[in-house]
Design an enzyme around this catalytic site. Structure first.
Site, PDB file in Angstrom:
ATOM      1  CB  ALA A  85      -0.925   0.018   1.219  1.00 46.15           C
ATOM      2  CB  CYS A  86       2.778   2.858   2.177  1.00 46.45           C
ATOM      3  SG  CYS A  86       3.836   4.267   2.537  1.00 46.45           S
ATOM      4  N   GLY A  87       4.811   2.932  -0.569  1.00 48.90           N
ATOM      5  CA  GLY A  87       6.164   2.723  -1.042  1.00 48.90           C
ATOM      6  C   GLY A  87       7.227   3.456  -0.261  1.00 48.90           C
ATOM      7  CB  CYS A 108       5.719   2.389   4.882  1.00 49.25           C
ATOM      8  SG  CYS A 108       4.077   2.876   4.333  1.00 49.25           S
TER       9      CYS A 108
END
Length: 286
Positions: free
Chosen positions: A116-118, A120
């Site tokens: 979902a998050c690159g 993080c």
């Protein structure tokens, strides 16, 4: 590898009347990929298996580790093993040319990146605001509104994995050009990749471009199927992509970074209208 793009399962479909039907379903594959640089663990990202060499190359480019394909001597997937000893191709051991990177400068990174998050896994906002070797040229007229408006449908028409699962993001790299005598500007889809992670799809596309020795990508538009986040603007800038177009909304940080870098951020591009938030000088008259 291709069989791991999708996973078959069974689902129970309910409707408002309480009817239940059991049916076969197909899900997008999601597995971890550990990246090791010169024997040291660098990151673990959740991704859809496939185009993994491009993913690794693109990730190292957008993280500022490499700037050219020749800096990577080898990418070996043989060390990834299942508990039964069989290979799972989920570990990428990367051997870089000497002096390519300084491991000490990356010690503050966390090593887990979700689908979902690159960003993080990055220690701070300052750490991801990297300096690109491919700085963007001063904004100049590049792409017409009609060309931009045609990109979401052109992207959607090629999303085979989304058609099968409904569960992946897509990124497409389009080259725009003006052919002498043509009535309208032309766009050519150079590369499209799909993945459960929007950042992975972008890394795969940029990794392809790096492998083809196409950087910087000054005559291209990067079209994505979801929203425009800070990380995607950062990744586009690291490859010299001047225009990022998204089907959904941009975040405030994405717009701020676009304004800072002079990168054109386009949002809500759904085929009829779009919003341009930064470096609008690149959008020219028909």
């Amino acid at each position: 590898m291709a069989t791991r793009l999708t996973v078959r399962t069974r689902a129970h479909r309910f409707d408002a009347d309480g009817l239940v039907r059991s049916r076969a379903d197909k899900l997008a594959g999601e597995e971890p990929l550990e990246v090791r640089l010169d024997g040291e663990q660098f990151t673990v990202t959740m991704r859809t298996p496939g185009s993994d060499v491009e993913l690794v190359m693109g990730f190292l480019l957008t993280e500022g580790v490499i700037t050219h394909r020749d800096q990577v001597r080898e990418i070996d997937f043989s060390s990834g093993l299942n508990p039964d000893g069989s290979r799972n191709l989920n570990v990428a051991s990367v051997l870089l040319e000497p002096g390519t990177w300084d491991p000490a400068s990356y010690r503050q990174r966390q090593v887990y990146t979700s689908s979902a998050c690159g960003i993080c896994g990055t220690a701070s906002i300052e750490a991801v605001q990297k300096v690109s070797r491919y700085p963007l040229a001063r904004p100049r007229p590049l792409v017409t509104p009609a060309t931009l408006l045609g990109l979401p449908d052109a992207l959607r028409a090629e999303q085979a994995l989304f058609d099968a699962t409904g569960g992946v993001h897509a990124a497409g790299l389009f080259r725009v050009s003006d052919r002498p005598g043509a009535e309208a500007q032309e766009s050519e889809l150079l590369c499209l990749r799909e993945d459960v992670g929007r950042h992975n799809a972008v890394d795969k596309v940029l990794g392809w471009a790096l492998g083809e020795d196409r950087l910087p990508l000054g005559d291209t538009v990067l079209q994505v199927s979801g929203r425009a986040s800070f990380e995607l603007v950062q990744k586009a800038a690291m490859a010299g992509v001047p225009v990022l177009s998204a089907v959904s909304a941009p975040s405030s940080l994405a717009v701020d970074l676009g304004q800072q870098l002079g990168l054109t951020v386009v949002g809500f591009n759904r085929g009829r209208t779009f919003n341009a938030y930064s470096a609008v000088e690149r959008i020219r008259e028909q």
